[in-house]
Design a protein around this motif. Sequence first.
Motif, PDB file in Angstrom:
ATOM      1  N   ARG A   1      38.540  30.600  22.657  1.00 30.57           N
ATOM      2  CA  ARG A   1      38.483  31.494  23.818  1.00 30.57           C
ATOM      3  C   ARG A   1      39.711  31.272  24.693  1.00 30.57           C
ATOM      4  NH1 ARG A   1      33.092  33.693  26.107  1.00 30.57           N
ATOM      5  NH2 ARG A   1      33.477  34.713  24.110  1.00 30.57           N
ATOM      6  N   VAL A   2      40.315  32.377  25.098  1.00 28.97           N
ATOM      7  CA  VAL A   2      41.524  32.364  25.915  1.00 28.97           C
ATOM      8  C   VAL A   2      41.261  33.185  27.172  1.00 28.97           C
ATOM      9  CG1 VAL A   2      43.963  33.021  26.028  1.00 28.97           C
ATOM     10  CG2 VAL A   2      43.008  32.119  23.892  1.00 28.97           C
ATOM     11  N   ILE A   3      41.726  32.686  28.314  1.00 32.68           N
ATOM     12  CA  ILE A   3      41.593  33.406  29.580  1.00 32.68           C
ATOM     13  C   ILE A   3      42.984  33.735  30.100  1.00 32.68           C
ATOM     14  CG2 ILE A   3      40.803  33.271  31.982  1.00 32.68           C
ATOM     15  CD1 ILE A   3      38.557  31.476  31.068  1.00 32.68           C
ATOM     16  N   ALA A   4      43.177  34.980  30.480  1.00 34.12           N
ATOM     17  CA  ALA A   4      44.462  35.440  31.014  1.00 34.12           C
ATOM     18  C   ALA A   4      44.274  35.997  32.418  1.00 34.12           C
ATOM     19  CB  ALA A   4      45.071  36.507  30.104  1.00 34.12           C
ATOM     20  N   ARG A   5      45.258  35.768  33.274  1.00 35.28           N
ATOM     21  CA  ARG A   5      45.271  36.371  34.611  1.00 35.28           C
ATOM     22  C   ARG A   5      45.857  37.770  34.513  1.00 35.28           C
ATOM     23  NH1 ARG A   5      47.648  31.548  36.117  1.00 35.28           N
ATOM     24  NH2 ARG A   5      49.625  32.672  36.416  1.00 35.28           N
ATOM     25  N   VAL A   6      45.182  38.714  35.151  1.00 36.08           N
ATOM     26  CA  VAL A   6      45.625  40.109  35.115  1.00 36.08           C
ATOM     27  C   VAL A   6      45.799  40.612  36.545  1.00 36.08           C
ATOM     28  CG1 VAL A   6      45.059  42.449  34.402  1.00 36.08           C
ATOM     29  CG2 VAL A   6      44.440  40.515  32.936  1.00 36.08           C
ATOM     30  N   PRO A   7      47.025  40.803  37.005  1.00 39.30           N
ATOM     31  CA  PRO A   7      47.223  41.388  38.339  1.00 39.30           C
ATOM     32  C   PRO A   7      46.658  42.805  38.381  1.00 39.30           C
ATOM     33  CG  PRO A   7      49.251  40.407  37.488  1.00 39.30           C
ATOM     34  CD  PRO A   7      48.290  40.459  36.350  1.00 39.30           C
ATOM     35  N   ASN A   8      45.975  43.115  39.468  1.00 39.69           N
ATOM     36  CA  ASN A   8      45.348  44.432  39.596  1.00 39.69           C
ATOM     37  C   ASN A   8      45.504  44.933  41.033  1.00 39.69           C
ATOM     38  OD1 ASN A   8      43.717  46.653  38.730  1.00 39.69           O
ATOM     39  ND2 ASN A   8      41.907  45.683  39.579  1.00 39.69           N
ATOM     40  N   PRO A   9      46.760  45.035  41.500  1.00 35.92           N
ATOM     41  CA  PRO A   9      46.973  45.385  42.907  1.00 35.92           C
ATOM     42  C   PRO A   9      46.420  46.750  43.287  1.00 35.92           C
ATOM     43  CG  PRO A   9      49.025  45.519  41.662  1.00 35.92           C
ATOM     44  CD  PRO A   9      48.021  44.864  40.768  1.00 35.92           C
ATOM     45  N   SER A  10      46.394  47.679  42.344  1.00 33.22           N
ATOM     46  CA  SER A  10      45.862  49.013  42.636  1.00 33.22           C
ATOM     47  C   SER A  10      44.341  49.060  42.538  1.00 33.22           C
ATOM     48  CB  SER A  10      46.465  50.040  41.677  1.00 33.22           C
ATOM     49  OG  SER A  10      46.089  49.749  40.335  1.00 33.22           O
TER      50      SER A  10
END
Length: 224
Positions: free
Chosen positions: A192-201
């Motif tokens: 299992r891998v966790i990634a950060r996802v920017p979601n400014p909108s």
Amino acid sequence: YTAVVDEVLVTEWVRVRKGAPLARLDTRDADTALELARAGVAQAEVQETRADRELERAEKLKAAGLMTQQALDDARTARDASRAATAAARAQLAGAETYLAKTVIRAPFDGVVALRNVNPGDRVESMGGPPMFRIVDPVELELVVDVTSVRLASLAVGQRLEFGTDAFPGRTFTGEVSFINPEMDPESRSVRVIARVPNPSEELRGGLFVTGRIFAGTRSGVLL
């Protein structure tokens, strides 16, 4: 620890700031515990003051030859015991103050109330019960993916990830690998891998199903 919800201060889908009160619990037990703890500190401080005076008196009497060493030692022991009792009473008071502070449920970070699961009069538990609220920070999301074990050697924190979702056909979003589970799933043989996802909108929503790829490396000048 169980308590009754006295007041709910927010509804679902409202934006809250870190530390904002979400609900208040019945404080009657906490108030009683706090008053008892304050009384205990006051009593302990009186006993400590008395023990200090008795030790000072004993030291003067001993210097004048009117008290035995054993009596002086007993007075010093009584003084030390009174100081320890005062420290214990103050610790109990700090615990009571913490207990009272916890009767106000606060937002742990800036976000949006995605779930409100309580109403006034409900009994809640600090451990084992259903969550009272769920706060979501839509500005930065976590993407959880499973990668087959044969690709494990090429994974690394910091790698770029691109993905798409049926909710936004033709759109591509990016993220960055932030955590790789140190254990493999014994059934699927995947990690299992966790990634950060920017979601400014704030377009993306938690719970979306996505497909994508992790860029393990690039090479240039190769013959195709």
